[in-house]
Design a protein around this motif. Structure first.
Motif, PDB file in Angstrom:
ATOM      1  N   PRO A 109     -26.795 -21.448 -33.823  1.00  0.00           N
ATOM      2  CA  PRO A 109     -25.396 -21.031 -33.933  1.00  0.00           C
ATOM      3  C   PRO A 109     -24.478 -22.238 -33.840  1.00  0.00           C
ATOM      4  CG  PRO A 109     -26.197 -20.617 -31.727  1.00  0.00           C
ATOM      5  CD  PRO A 109     -27.379 -21.067 -32.523  1.00  0.00           C
ATOM      6  N   ASN A 110     -23.208 -22.075 -34.198  1.00  0.00           N
ATOM      7  CA  ASN A 110     -22.290 -23.215 -34.104  1.00  0.00           C
ATOM      8  C   ASN A 110     -21.732 -23.316 -32.676  1.00  0.00           C
ATOM      9  OD1 ASN A 110     -19.944 -21.507 -33.861  1.00  0.00           O
ATOM     10  ND2 ASN A 110     -19.896 -21.291 -36.088  1.00  0.00           N
ATOM     11  N   LYS A 111     -20.946 -24.362 -32.444  1.00  0.00           N
ATOM     12  CA  LYS A 111     -20.464 -24.628 -31.082  1.00  0.00           C
ATOM     13  C   LYS A 111     -19.572 -23.510 -30.557  1.00  0.00           C
ATOM     14  CE  LYS A 111     -20.654 -29.514 -32.187  1.00  0.00           C
ATOM     15  NZ  LYS A 111     -19.892 -30.762 -32.451  1.00  0.00           N
ATOM     16  N   LEU A 112     -18.701 -22.998 -31.407  1.00  0.00           N
ATOM     17  CA  LEU A 112     -17.811 -21.933 -30.943  1.00  0.00           C
ATOM     18  C   LEU A 112     -18.592 -20.674 -30.580  1.00  0.00           C
ATOM     19  CD1 LEU A 112     -14.653 -22.193 -33.244  1.00  0.00           C
ATOM     20  CD2 LEU A 112     -15.005 -23.108 -30.939  1.00  0.00           C
ATOM     21  N   GLU A 113     -19.642 -20.392 -31.321  1.00  0.00           N
ATOM     22  CA  GLU A 113     -20.465 -19.228 -31.004  1.00  0.00           C
ATOM     23  C   GLU A 113     -21.155 -19.397 -29.656  1.00  0.00           C
ATOM     24  OE1 GLU A 113     -21.570 -17.680 -35.516  1.00  0.00           O
ATOM     25  OE2 GLU A 113     -22.764 -19.285 -34.591  1.00  0.00           O
ATOM     26  N   LEU A 114     -21.669 -20.596 -29.389  1.00  0.00           N
ATOM     27  CA  LEU A 114     -22.286 -20.857 -28.089  1.00  0.00           C
ATOM     28  C   LEU A 114     -21.261 -20.720 -26.964  1.00  0.00           C
ATOM     29  CD1 LEU A 114     -24.649 -23.928 -28.673  1.00  0.00           C
ATOM     30  CD2 LEU A 114     -25.298 -21.547 -28.332  1.00  0.00           C
ATOM     31  N   LEU A 115     -20.082 -21.309 -27.169  1.00  0.00           N
ATOM     32  CA  LEU A 115     -19.062 -21.285 -26.125  1.00  0.00           C
ATOM     33  C   LEU A 115     -18.516 -19.875 -25.890  1.00  0.00           C
ATOM     34  CD1 LEU A 115     -17.139 -24.588 -26.928  1.00  0.00           C
ATOM     35  CD2 LEU A 115     -18.626 -24.132 -24.959  1.00  0.00           C
ATOM     36  N   THR A 116     -18.490 -19.058 -26.921  1.00  0.00           N
ATOM     37  CA  THR A 116     -18.014 -17.679 -26.768  1.00  0.00           C
ATOM     38  C   THR A 116     -18.877 -16.918 -25.763  1.00  0.00           C
ATOM     39  OG1 THR A 116     -17.072 -17.599 -28.992  1.00  0.00           O
ATOM     40  CG2 THR A 116     -17.656 -15.496 -27.981  1.00  0.00           C
ATOM     41  N   ASP A 117     -20.167 -17.162 -25.781  1.00  0.00           N
ATOM     42  CA  ASP A 117     -21.062 -16.505 -24.823  1.00  0.00           C
ATOM     43  C   ASP A 117     -21.013 -17.169 -23.447  1.00  0.00           C
ATOM     44  OD1 ASP A 117     -21.914 -14.682 -26.721  1.00  0.00           O
ATOM     45  OD2 ASP A 117     -23.625 -15.912 -27.334  1.00  0.00           O
ATOM     46  N   TRP A 118     -20.795 -18.480 -23.421  1.00  0.00           N
ATOM     47  CA  TRP A 118     -20.913 -19.242 -22.169  1.00  0.00           C
ATOM     48  C   TRP A 118     -19.644 -19.221 -21.323  1.00  0.00           C
ATOM     49  CZ3 TRP A 118     -18.685 -24.101 -20.725  1.00  0.00           C
ATOM     50  CH2 TRP A 118     -19.268 -24.705 -19.604  1.00  0.00           C
ATOM     51  N   LEU A 119     -18.486 -19.319 -21.950  1.00  0.00           N
ATOM     52  CA  LEU A 119     -17.238 -19.425 -21.194  1.00  0.00           C
ATOM     53  C   LEU A 119     -17.039 -18.309 -20.164  1.00  0.00           C
ATOM     54  CD1 LEU A 119     -14.485 -20.633 -23.704  1.00  0.00           C
ATOM     55  CD2 LEU A 119     -15.328 -21.839 -21.697  1.00  0.00           C
ATOM     56  N   PRO A 120     -17.284 -17.044 -20.502  1.00  0.00           N
ATOM     57  CA  PRO A 120     -17.039 -15.988 -19.519  1.00  0.00           C
ATOM     58  C   PRO A 120     -17.915 -16.080 -18.271  1.00  0.00           C
ATOM     59  CG  PRO A 120     -17.116 -15.071 -21.731  1.00  0.00           C
ATOM     60  CD  PRO A 120     -17.608 -16.489 -21.837  1.00  0.00           C
TER      61      PRO A 120
END
Length: 245
Positions: free
Chosen positions: A11-22
């Motif tokens: 996945p791209n970086k934004l997709e990874l961060l979308t799951d990780w940030l919360p």
């Protein structure tokens, strides 16, 4: 210098961060799914050429007001021993293959280069161009910090909370780090700002006064949430006195 590849990420970086940030204690969104866009950042080079280092700025529009976050990331070709809790995720890079992506505040390579950036020994690079210095990144360091050119990174521990990530960094002289003597000579604290705010200290030049109690700052620019042409500036990280735990 790191080479920026024009390729695919799955996945791209934004997709990874979308799951990780919360999952992070400093994320303000609580029970909602982030809606992210990239707003800037910069890179640092790993002197060994093995680890990618990137300070990624993203804005979350999932709430009533946009909120901008700083997410320092490292990219590795193999897992980092002992850093399972800091793993953001894995991605497939179209050129380099599988990459393990970590919260860089827990990666010794990023912390060592961030310390070197405070000292002026590391050169910030543009996020999307190879071999291009990022002139928007400004470091300031007080003489009271006691970090001369011979002071190098030895070890670090990082703890995140609602107000950001605090890193306790043990340092040594260059001779100690490379010779038989491995005892730490000093310790400093780095606070990485997670929620970015445009500030007067971010606008200040290299000769301006540091905030009270602060031994150094790294400031940089990012794009406004509402206008790509509008550049905001703020503090990304501060250096302070610390005690060895």
């Amino acid at each position: 210098m790191a080479v920026i590849h024009e390729t695919t990420l799955k996945p791209n970086k934004l997709e990874l961060l979308t799951d990780w940030l919360p999952t992070q204690p400093w994320y303000a969104g609580a029970d909602r799914t982030p809606l992210l866009s990239r707003r800037g950042g910069f890179r640092l080079d790993d002197p060994q050429g093995e680890v990618g280092i990137e300070f990624v700025v993203v804005t979350d529009r999932s709430g009533d007001l946009p909120c901008t976050y700083l997410t320092p990331l490292t990219y590795r070709g193999a897992p980092l021993d002992g850093a399972e809790a800091a793993l953001v995720g894995t991605m497939e890079h179209g050129v380099l293959g599988r990459r393990w992506v970590y919260d860089g505040t827990h990666d010794p390579v990023l912390v060592a280069e961030l310390l070197a950036l405070f000292q002026g020994r590391a050169e910030p690079q543009e996020q999307d161009r190879s071999d291009a210095r990022d002139e928007s990144v400004v470091h300031r360091l007080s003489d009271a910090a006691g970090l001369d050119a011979s002071t190098v990174f030895r070890a670090a521990t990082a703890v995140s909370g609602p107000h950001g990530t605090d890193i306790t960094v043990e340092t040594a002289t260059e001779g100690q780090a490379t010779g038989r003597t491995q005892s730490a000579e000093g310790v400093v604290g780095i606070q990485v700002r997670r929620v970015l705010e445009s500030s007067a200290h971010g606008e200040a030049g290299e000769d301006a006064d540091l905030p009270q109690g602060c031994l150094g700052t790294v400031t940089a620019a990012w794009r406004s949430a509402d206008d790509d042409a509008e550049q905001l500036r703020g503090v990304f990280a501060t250096l302070r006195a610390a005690e060895r735990h």
